[in-house]
Design an enzyme around this catalytic site. Structure first.
Site, PDB file in Angstrom:
ATOM      1  N   HIS A 109      -4.328  -1.249  -3.600  1.00 36.29           N
ATOM      2  CA  HIS A 109      -5.256  -1.452  -2.643  1.00 36.29           C
ATOM      3  C   HIS A 109      -6.597  -0.560  -3.123  1.00 36.29           C
ATOM      4  CE1 HIS A 109      -2.082  -2.112   0.379  1.00 36.29           C
ATOM      5  NE2 HIS A 109      -2.911  -2.615   1.338  1.00 36.29           N
ATOM      6  N   ASP A 112      -4.863   3.544  -2.364  1.00 32.39           N
ATOM      7  CA  ASP A 112      -3.853   3.334  -3.444  1.00 32.39           C
ATOM      8  C   ASP A 112      -4.030   4.980  -4.157  1.00 32.39           C
ATOM      9  OD1 ASP A 112      -2.881   2.177  -1.484  1.00 32.39           O
ATOM     10  OD2 ASP A 112      -2.370   0.347  -2.741  1.00 32.39           O
ATOM     11  N   HIS A 279       6.766 -11.129   6.967  1.00 30.12           N
ATOM     12  CA  HIS A 279       5.849 -12.003   8.144  1.00 30.12           C
ATOM     13  C   HIS A 279       6.578 -13.016   8.469  1.00 30.12           C
ATOM     14  CE1 HIS A 279       2.648  -9.402   5.930  1.00 30.12           C
ATOM     15  NE2 HIS A 279       3.695  -8.253   6.305  1.00 30.12           N
ATOM     16  N   ASP A 304       4.729 -11.578  -1.308  1.00 27.39           N
ATOM     17  CA  ASP A 304       5.192 -10.788  -1.349  1.00 27.39           C
ATOM     18  C   ASP A 304       6.659 -10.583  -0.941  1.00 27.39           C
ATOM     19  OD1 ASP A 304       2.720  -9.624  -1.836  1.00 27.39           O
ATOM     20  OD2 ASP A 304       2.062  -8.261   0.088  1.00 27.39           O
ATOM     21  N   ASP A 315       8.064  -4.745  10.856  1.00 19.28           N
ATOM     22  CA  ASP A 315       8.154  -5.221   9.107  1.00 19.28           C
ATOM     23  C   ASP A 315       9.444  -4.204   8.655  1.00 19.28           C
ATOM     24  OD1 ASP A 315       6.981  -6.446   7.278  1.00 19.28           O
ATOM     25  OD2 ASP A 315       5.374  -5.595   7.259  1.00 19.28           O
ATOM     26  N   ASP A 317      10.400  -4.692   5.826  1.00 19.10           N
ATOM     27  CA  ASP A 317       9.973  -4.317   3.828  1.00 19.10           C
ATOM     28  C   ASP A 317      11.109  -3.532   3.443  1.00 19.10           C
ATOM     29  OD1 ASP A 317       6.789  -4.955   4.475  1.00 19.10           O
ATOM     30  OD2 ASP A 317       6.152  -3.091   4.654  1.00 19.10           O
ATOM     31  N   ASP A 347       6.210  -6.350  -2.354  1.00 18.04           N
ATOM     32  CA  ASP A 347       6.112  -6.063  -0.838  1.00 18.04           C
ATOM     33  C   ASP A 347       6.754  -4.757  -0.243  1.00 18.04           C
ATOM     34  OD1 ASP A 347       4.290  -4.145   0.673  1.00 18.04           O
ATOM     35  OD2 ASP A 347       2.855  -6.396   1.648  1.00 18.04           O
TER      36      ASP A 347
HETATM   37  C1  XUL Z   1       1.677  -5.235   5.130  1.00 19.06           C
HETATM   38  C2  XUL Z   1       1.194  -5.770   4.153  1.00 19.06           C
HETATM   39  C3  XUL Z   1       0.286  -5.362   2.807  1.00 19.06           C
HETATM   40  C4  XUL Z   1      -0.275  -6.421   2.748  1.00 19.06           C
HETATM   41  C5  XUL Z   1      -1.309  -5.892   1.207  1.00 19.06           C
HETATM   42  O1  XUL Z   1       2.298  -6.048   6.428  1.00 19.06           O
HETATM   43  O2  XUL Z   1       2.044  -6.584   3.988  1.00 19.06           O
HETATM   44  O3  XUL Z   1       0.488  -3.979   2.856  1.00 19.06           O
HETATM   45  O4  XUL Z   1       0.913  -6.640   1.351  1.00 19.06           O
HETATM   46  O5  XUL Z   1      -2.184  -5.599   2.611  1.00 19.06           O
HETATM   47 CO    CO Z   2       2.217  -7.609   1.807  1.00 19.81          CO
END
Ligand code: XUL
Ligand code: CO
Length: 448
Positions: A109, A112, A279, A304, A315, A317, A347
């Site tokens: 991003h 970042d 997601h 991702d 989430d 992650d 991600d």
């Molecule tokens: C948030 C997410 C983000 C996107 C990029 O849940 O997945 O990090 O991948 O903005």
């Molecule tokens: Co993502």
């Protein structure tokens, strides 16, 4: 290049280039399955998988959560005298990591990479400085940009959304950021540009004009697409579906919802899906469901790669680990003909209490091994053809005769009903053979 690092300081001392050592290796900093140069069918493993590391989780996230302060004191931040110096050091650390791990791509991003300035112009200037540095490091290391994006969710000005913000001024500020992030992506030869609608949704219907917000989102995406194409961007635009978090309801809910939106606004030629495992889970879908849906719609783009916790509804992650899920995911990717502009972007983040610098490497190594094993299992499935043949056979009654006429629009309901009243009395009782196929899947996973 075992002791390779960029800049003046080595940020991961004592960790060299991660190598493939095979399934029996006891070295936690070696690949057990991911053998980048190994051929799987016509392509090397690394070209099937196109791994990317995520700048935000690996170099920006500091372990803080809603209940506690940071636990990861990054040396590239603590040793710097200013936010810009920290950003420069962070980039050195990032490219050292990409190179030692052996990922060919990264994703970022805008915020970042470069700190927010005191004005939109200063923020853009900061980004330009860091993009120049990234250009040099990409050249030096050979690491490439999978996709860029703009962070339109962290700053308080976006608390009511970005493109869908009820205040025009906030939409304009978002546009300034997206324009600069597109410029950065083009300058870095990015293969894609992602939109994740961080706060493009609502918290309450009592204060929301949904119809207007979605139209604004479409207008914004059309403008961004037109700008990028005018600047010569040839890559893919991705929408990354997510049903909720941080908003109660995100407009990019899941693949089907986004596909309907893209088609309605004529964006389906330029936009593809960036599908995230966690997601999918939040939307109540299997990861493979989202991937297969996108492949069917001709909208598959990138992934991702991560995982959620089946017991948690948010989430988390985490790094992907399941060969089972990775195999089903890679089956969909192979069916799509493989990645073109996309890849497998981690991600994923290490846990709050993972404070050893090795943890970041081991998280990625586990994910890369899981997808390497998944790729090989998916390749075995495709070569053997048991699933494809079964599915083909299951629908064979539509391949000719009355079934084909039905598919081609050659029957009215009256004609179809007349056929139903005739000779099809015994139809509908063929076994779906799910148990047989599931057992077969386990054999593929075991390499059989
Ligand atoms: C948030 C997410 C983000 C996107 C990029 O849940 O997945 O990090 O991948 O903005
Ligand atoms: Co993502």
């Amino acid at each position: 290049m075992a002791d390779y690092f960029v800049g003046n300081k080595e940020y991961f001392p004592g960790i060299g280039a991660v190598a493939y050592e095979g399934p029996k290796s006891g070295n936690p900093l070696a690949f057990k399955y991911y053998d980048p140069e190994k051929m799987v069918g016509p392509k090397k493993m690394k070209d099937h998988l196109r791994f990317a590391a995520a700048y935000w989780h690996s170099f920006c996230a500091d372990g803080a959560d809603p209940f506690g302060a940071a636990t990861h004191p990054h040396p590239w931040i603590t040793d710097a005298k200013s936010p810009m110096e920290a950003a420069e050091h962070k980039m050195d650390a990032a490219f050292e990591f990409f190179t030692k791990l052996g990922v060919e791509f990264y994703a970022f991003h805008d915020r970042d990479m470069a700190p927010e300035g005191n004005s939109p112009g200063e923020s853009e200037k900061n980004l330009r400085v860091l993009v120049d540095k990234a250009k040099g490091l990409q050249k030096e290391t050979g690491v490439k940009l999978l996709w860029g994006t703009a962070n339109l969710f962290t700053h308080p000005r976006f608390m009511n959304g970005a493109a869908t913000n009820p205040e025009f001024g906030a939409v304009a500020l978002a546009a300034h950021q997206v324009k600069a992030a597109i410029d950065a992506t083009i300058a870095l030869d990015g293969q894609g540009y992602t939109f994740w609608g961080g706060r493009e949704g609502y918290m309450s219907l009592l204060n929301t004009d949904m119809r207007r917000e979605k139209e604004h989102l479409a207008r914004f995406l059309i403008m961004a697409r037109d700008y990028a194409r005018k600047q010569g961007f040839k890559g893919a635009f991705y929408i990354e579906p997510k049903p909720m978090e941080p908003t109660k309801h995100q407009y990019d809910y899941d693949v089907e919802t986004v596909a309907g939106f893209l088609r309605f606004y004529g964006l389906d030629k330029d936009f593809r899906m960036n599908i995230e495992a966690n997601h999918a889970e939040l939307a109540g879908h299997d990861f493979a469901h989202e991937l297969e849906t996108a492949v069917d719609l001709g909208l598959f783009g990138s992934v991702d790669a991560n995982r959620g916790d089946p017991r948690n509804g948010w989430d988390t992650d985490q790094f992907p680990l399941s060969y089972y899920e990775a195999a089903l995911a890679m089956r969909a990717v192979l069916r799509a003909g493989g990645f073109t502009t996309g890849g497998l972007n981690f991600d994923a983040k290490i846990r709050r209490n993972s404070v050893d610098p090795k943890d970041l490497f081991e998280g990625h190594i586990g994910g890369m091994d899981a997808f390497a094993a998944g790729l090989e299992a998916a390749w075995r499935m495709a070569q053997d053809g048991a699933f494809d043949n079964f599915i083909r056979q299951r629908y064979a009654s539509f391949d000719s005769g009355d079934g084909a006429a039905f598919e081609n629009g050659g029957l009215t309901l009256e004609a179809l009903a007349a056929l139903g009243a005739g000779s099809y009395g015994s139809a509908g009782f063929a076994s779906g053979r799910q148990e047989h196929l599931e057992n077969r899947l386990n054999q593929y996973l075991l390499g059989l």
